[in-house]
Motif scaffolding. Structure first.
Motif, PDB file in Angstrom:
ATOM      1  N   PRO A 208       0.525  -1.128  -0.016  1.00  0.00           N
ATOM      2  CA  PRO A 208       0.247   0.116  -0.038  1.00  0.00           C
ATOM      3  C   PRO A 208       1.163   1.276   0.682  1.00  0.00           C
ATOM      4  CG  PRO A 208      -0.569  -1.717   1.055  1.00  0.00           C
ATOM      5  CD  PRO A 208       0.489  -2.738   1.450  1.00  0.00           C
ATOM      6  N   ALA A 209       0.755   2.147  -0.994  1.00  0.00           N
ATOM      7  CA  ALA A 209       1.760   3.517  -0.845  1.00  0.00           C
ATOM      8  C   ALA A 209       0.888   4.321   0.379  1.00  0.00           C
ATOM      9  CB  ALA A 209       0.897   4.394  -2.145  1.00  0.00           C
ATOM     10  N   PRO A 210       2.612   5.283   0.435  1.00  0.00           N
ATOM     11  CA  PRO A 210       2.050   5.534   2.270  1.00  0.00           C
ATOM     12  C   PRO A 210       1.384   6.744   2.096  1.00  0.00           C
ATOM     13  CG  PRO A 210       4.180   5.754   1.627  1.00  0.00           C
ATOM     14  CD  PRO A 210       3.345   4.911   0.840  1.00  0.00           C
ATOM     15  N   GLY A 211       0.629   7.428   3.537  1.00  0.00           N
ATOM     16  CA  GLY A 211       0.123   8.638   2.952  1.00  0.00           C
ATOM     17  C   GLY A 211       1.943   9.672   2.943  1.00  0.00           C
ATOM     18  N   ALA A 212       1.301  10.904   2.701  1.00  0.00           N
ATOM     19  CA  ALA A 212       2.579  12.091   2.999  1.00  0.00           C
ATOM     20  C   ALA A 212       3.672  12.716   3.822  1.00  0.00           C
ATOM     21  CB  ALA A 212       1.373  13.431   2.732  1.00  0.00           C
ATOM     22  N   PRO A 213       3.011  12.362   4.629  1.00  0.00           N
ATOM     23  CA  PRO A 213       4.638  12.633   5.875  1.00  0.00           C
ATOM     24  C   PRO A 213       5.658  11.468   5.864  1.00  0.00           C
ATOM     25  CG  PRO A 213       2.096  13.039   6.687  1.00  0.00           C
ATOM     26  CD  PRO A 213       1.808  12.034   5.240  1.00  0.00           C
ATOM     27  N   GLU A 214       4.929   9.806   5.338  1.00  0.00           N
ATOM     28  CA  GLU A 214       6.276   8.997   5.359  1.00  0.00           C
ATOM     29  C   GLU A 214       6.140   9.368   4.060  1.00  0.00           C
ATOM     30  OE1 GLU A 214       7.381   5.151   6.363  1.00  0.00           O
ATOM     31  OE2 GLU A 214       6.847   7.157   7.682  1.00  0.00           O
ATOM     32  N   ALA A 215       5.757   8.993   3.104  1.00  0.00           N
ATOM     33  CA  ALA A 215       6.204   9.451   1.896  1.00  0.00           C
ATOM     34  C   ALA A 215       7.699  10.640   1.579  1.00  0.00           C
ATOM     35  CB  ALA A 215       5.435   9.919   0.797  1.00  0.00           C
TER      36      ALA A 215
ATOM     37  N   ARG B   5       9.255  11.353   4.732  1.00  0.00           N
ATOM     38  CA  ARG B   5      10.384  11.046   4.985  1.00  0.00           C
ATOM     39  C   ARG B   5      11.048  10.002   4.562  1.00  0.00           C
ATOM     40  NH1 ARG B   5      11.972   6.534   7.885  1.00  0.00           N
ATOM     41  NH2 ARG B   5       9.846   5.452   7.492  1.00  0.00           N
ATOM     42  N   LEU B   6      10.284   9.088   3.817  1.00  0.00           N
ATOM     43  CA  LEU B   6      11.359   7.886   2.771  1.00  0.00           C
ATOM     44  C   LEU B   6      11.838   8.527   2.095  1.00  0.00           C
ATOM     45  CD1 LEU B   6       8.477   5.087   1.926  1.00  0.00           C
ATOM     46  CD2 LEU B   6      10.573   5.495   3.422  1.00  0.00           C
ATOM     47  N   ARG B   7      11.255  10.088   1.276  1.00  0.00           N
ATOM     48  CA  ARG B   7      12.321  10.575   0.153  1.00  0.00           C
ATOM     49  C   ARG B   7      13.915  11.440   1.146  1.00  0.00           C
ATOM     50  NH1 ARG B   7       7.321  12.599  -0.917  1.00  0.00           N
ATOM     51  NH2 ARG B   7       7.255  13.934  -0.415  1.00  0.00           N
ATOM     52  N   LYS B   8      13.286  11.777   2.300  1.00  0.00           N
ATOM     53  CA  LYS B   8      14.162  12.192   2.694  1.00  0.00           C
ATOM     54  C   LYS B   8      15.489  11.866   3.165  1.00  0.00           C
ATOM     55  CE  LYS B   8      12.513  16.409   5.637  1.00  0.00           C
ATOM     56  NZ  LYS B   8      11.986  16.749   6.640  1.00  0.00           N
ATOM     57  N   GLN B   9      15.568  10.017   3.903  1.00  0.00           N
ATOM     58  CA  GLN B   9      15.800   9.367   4.313  1.00  0.00           C
ATOM     59  C   GLN B   9      16.177   8.522   3.302  1.00  0.00           C
ATOM     60  OE1 GLN B   9      13.935   5.959   6.240  1.00  0.00           O
ATOM     61  NE2 GLN B   9      15.612   4.570   4.449  1.00  0.00           N
ATOM     62  N   VAL B  10      15.950   7.776   1.601  1.00  0.00           N
ATOM     63  CA  VAL B  10      16.831   8.094   0.325  1.00  0.00           C
ATOM     64  C   VAL B  10      18.139   9.096   0.038  1.00  0.00           C
ATOM     65  CG1 VAL B  10      16.614   7.445  -2.293  1.00  0.00           C
ATOM     66  CG2 VAL B  10      14.991   6.288  -0.101  1.00  0.00           C
ATOM     67  N   VAL B  11      17.183  10.594   0.017  1.00  0.00           N
ATOM     68  CA  VAL B  11      18.368  11.037  -0.564  1.00  0.00           C
ATOM     69  C   VAL B  11      19.204  11.770   0.403  1.00  0.00           C
ATOM     70  CG1 VAL B  11      18.485  14.025  -0.688  1.00  0.00           C
ATOM     71  CG2 VAL B  11      16.201  12.793  -2.046  1.00  0.00           C
ATOM     72  N   ALA B  12      19.271  10.527   1.662  1.00  0.00           N
ATOM     73  CA  ALA B  12      20.573  11.742   2.548  1.00  0.00           C
ATOM     74  C   ALA B  12      21.172  10.044   2.436  1.00  0.00           C
ATOM     75  CB  ALA B  12      19.542  12.026   4.058  1.00  0.00           C
ATOM     76  N   GLU B  13      21.234   8.767   2.614  1.00  0.00           N
ATOM     77  CA  GLU B  13      21.075   7.392   3.175  1.00  0.00           C
ATOM     78  C   GLU B  13      21.699   6.634   1.715  1.00  0.00           C
ATOM     79  OE1 GLU B  13      19.258   5.663   6.449  1.00  0.00           O
ATOM     80  OE2 GLU B  13      19.633   7.672   7.348  1.00  0.00           O
TER      81      GLU B  13
ATOM     82  N   THR C 125      12.786  -1.481  -2.470  1.00  0.00           N
ATOM     83  CA  THR C 125      12.546  -1.795  -4.423  1.00  0.00           C
ATOM     84  C   THR C 125      10.818  -0.223  -3.900  1.00  0.00           C
ATOM     85  OG1 THR C 125      13.374  -3.690  -5.075  1.00  0.00           O
ATOM     86  CG2 THR C 125      11.035  -2.696  -5.880  1.00  0.00           C
ATOM     87  N   ALA C 126      10.333  -1.121  -2.624  1.00  0.00           N
ATOM     88  CA  ALA C 126       9.200  -0.491  -1.971  1.00  0.00           C
ATOM     89  C   ALA C 126       9.547   1.082  -1.326  1.00  0.00           C
ATOM     90  CB  ALA C 126       8.136  -0.616  -0.968  1.00  0.00           C
ATOM     91  N   ILE C 127      10.454   1.130  -0.823  1.00  0.00           N
ATOM     92  CA  ILE C 127      11.234   2.646  -0.462  1.00  0.00           C
ATOM     93  C   ILE C 127      11.753   3.156  -1.770  1.00  0.00           C
ATOM     94  CG2 ILE C 127      13.540   3.590   0.971  1.00  0.00           C
ATOM     95  CD1 ILE C 127      13.535   0.646   2.659  1.00  0.00           C
ATOM     96  N   LEU C 128      12.380   2.251  -2.708  1.00  0.00           N
ATOM     97  CA  LEU C 128      12.468   3.431  -3.744  1.00  0.00           C
ATOM     98  C   LEU C 128      11.324   3.873  -4.854  1.00  0.00           C
ATOM     99  CD1 LEU C 128      15.737   1.516  -5.010  1.00  0.00           C
ATOM    100  CD2 LEU C 128      15.601   3.755  -4.565  1.00  0.00           C
ATOM    101  N   HIS C 129      10.620   3.234  -4.967  1.00  0.00           N
ATOM    102  CA  HIS C 129       9.538   2.789  -5.024  1.00  0.00           C
ATOM    103  C   HIS C 129       9.128   4.655  -4.764  1.00  0.00           C
ATOM    104  CE1 HIS C 129       5.590   2.733  -7.685  1.00  0.00           C
ATOM    105  NE2 HIS C 129       5.194   2.759  -6.780  1.00  0.00           N
ATOM    106  N   TYR C 130       8.358   4.359  -3.400  1.00  0.00           N
ATOM    107  CA  TYR C 130       8.059   5.876  -2.940  1.00  0.00           C
ATOM    108  C   TYR C 130       9.018   7.045  -2.121  1.00  0.00           C
ATOM    109  CZ  TYR C 130       3.731   2.303  -2.287  1.00  0.00           C
ATOM    110  OH  TYR C 130       2.840   1.815  -3.258  1.00  0.00           O
ATOM    111  N   GLY C 131       9.855   6.613  -2.052  1.00  0.00           N
ATOM    112  CA  GLY C 131      10.604   7.391  -1.286  1.00  0.00           C
ATOM    113  C   GLY C 131      11.573   8.150  -1.914  1.00  0.00           C
ATOM    114  N   PHE C 132      11.707   7.815  -4.025  1.00  0.00           N
ATOM    115  CA  PHE C 132      12.724   8.110  -4.628  1.00  0.00           C
ATOM    116  C   PHE C 132      11.587   8.485  -6.015  1.00  0.00           C
ATOM    117  CE2 PHE C 132      16.651   8.098  -7.649  1.00  0.00           C
ATOM    118  CZ  PHE C 132      16.716   9.484  -7.212  1.00  0.00           C
ATOM    119  N   THR C 133      11.524   7.421  -6.777  1.00  0.00           N
ATOM    120  CA  THR C 133      10.706   7.502  -8.690  1.00  0.00           C
ATOM    121  C   THR C 133      10.245   6.133  -8.480  1.00  0.00           C
ATOM    122  OG1 THR C 133      12.943   6.978  -9.642  1.00  0.00           O
ATOM    123  CG2 THR C 133      12.100   9.410  -9.163  1.00  0.00           C
ATOM    124  N   PRO C 134       9.588   5.717  -9.428  1.00  0.00           N
ATOM    125  CA  PRO C 134       8.912   4.616  -9.575  1.00  0.00           C
ATOM    126  C   PRO C 134      10.039   3.966 -10.484  1.00  0.00           C
ATOM    127  CG  PRO C 134       7.373   5.794  -9.179  1.00  0.00           C
ATOM    128  CD  PRO C 134       7.983   6.519  -9.159  1.00  0.00           C
TER     129      PRO C 134
END
Length: 133
Positions: A26-33, A35-43, A92-101
């Motif tokens: 399932p797609a995360p909500g906006a706050p979780e997405a 947070r994931l974007r910040k994590q993927v960009v940083a780490e 893969t899901a972290i990248l999909h929702y936190g970066f790009t599909p």
């Protein structure tokens, strides 16, 4: 032209095929997405030490005893999906929702490339190729 309700034709969830079955993350909500974007960009993609992130995106929650339960993770466990495939699905899901599909799709297909190819030699070879001018 009137817009159709987005919910009638757009599915935000990620469908991952494993051993002939589609697992829905399932797609995360906006706050979780966010947070994931910040994590993927940083780490970048979480390394093995960050298993919890992969399990969380698959809907699992850690109980008091340290056991992860719930979500599509439980479905994968019940279907006897091996751990490396479950972890790969979570990353893969972290990248999909936190970066790009697109990046997630590349990760899905090419994550094992490093085991098949000597990436250091490939990188050195590519660095020697001069573009045509």
């Amino acid at each position: 032209m009137a817009y159709k309700d987005l919910d009638t034709f757009f599915d935000p969830d990620l469908k991952l095929p494993i051993r002939g079955k589609l697992y829905t993350v399932p797609a995360p909500g906006a706050p979780e997405a966010a947070r994931l974007r910040k994590q993927v960009v940083a780490e970048g993609v979480p390394p093995v030490e960050q298993v919890g992130e992969a399990l969380k995106i698959l809907g699992a929650v850690e109980d008091e005893a340290g056991v992860w339960l719930g979500g599509v993770y439980d479905e994968m466990v019940a279907d006897n999906i091996p751990w490396p495939m479950i972890f790969h699905a979570g990353r893969t899901a972290i990248l999909h929702y936190g970066f790009t599909p697109d990046m997630a799709e590349s990760h899905w297909a090419l994550a094992q490339l490093g085991r098949l190819v000597d990436l250091e030699k490939a990188t050195e070879f590519l660095a020697q190729i001069k573009p045509k001018t």
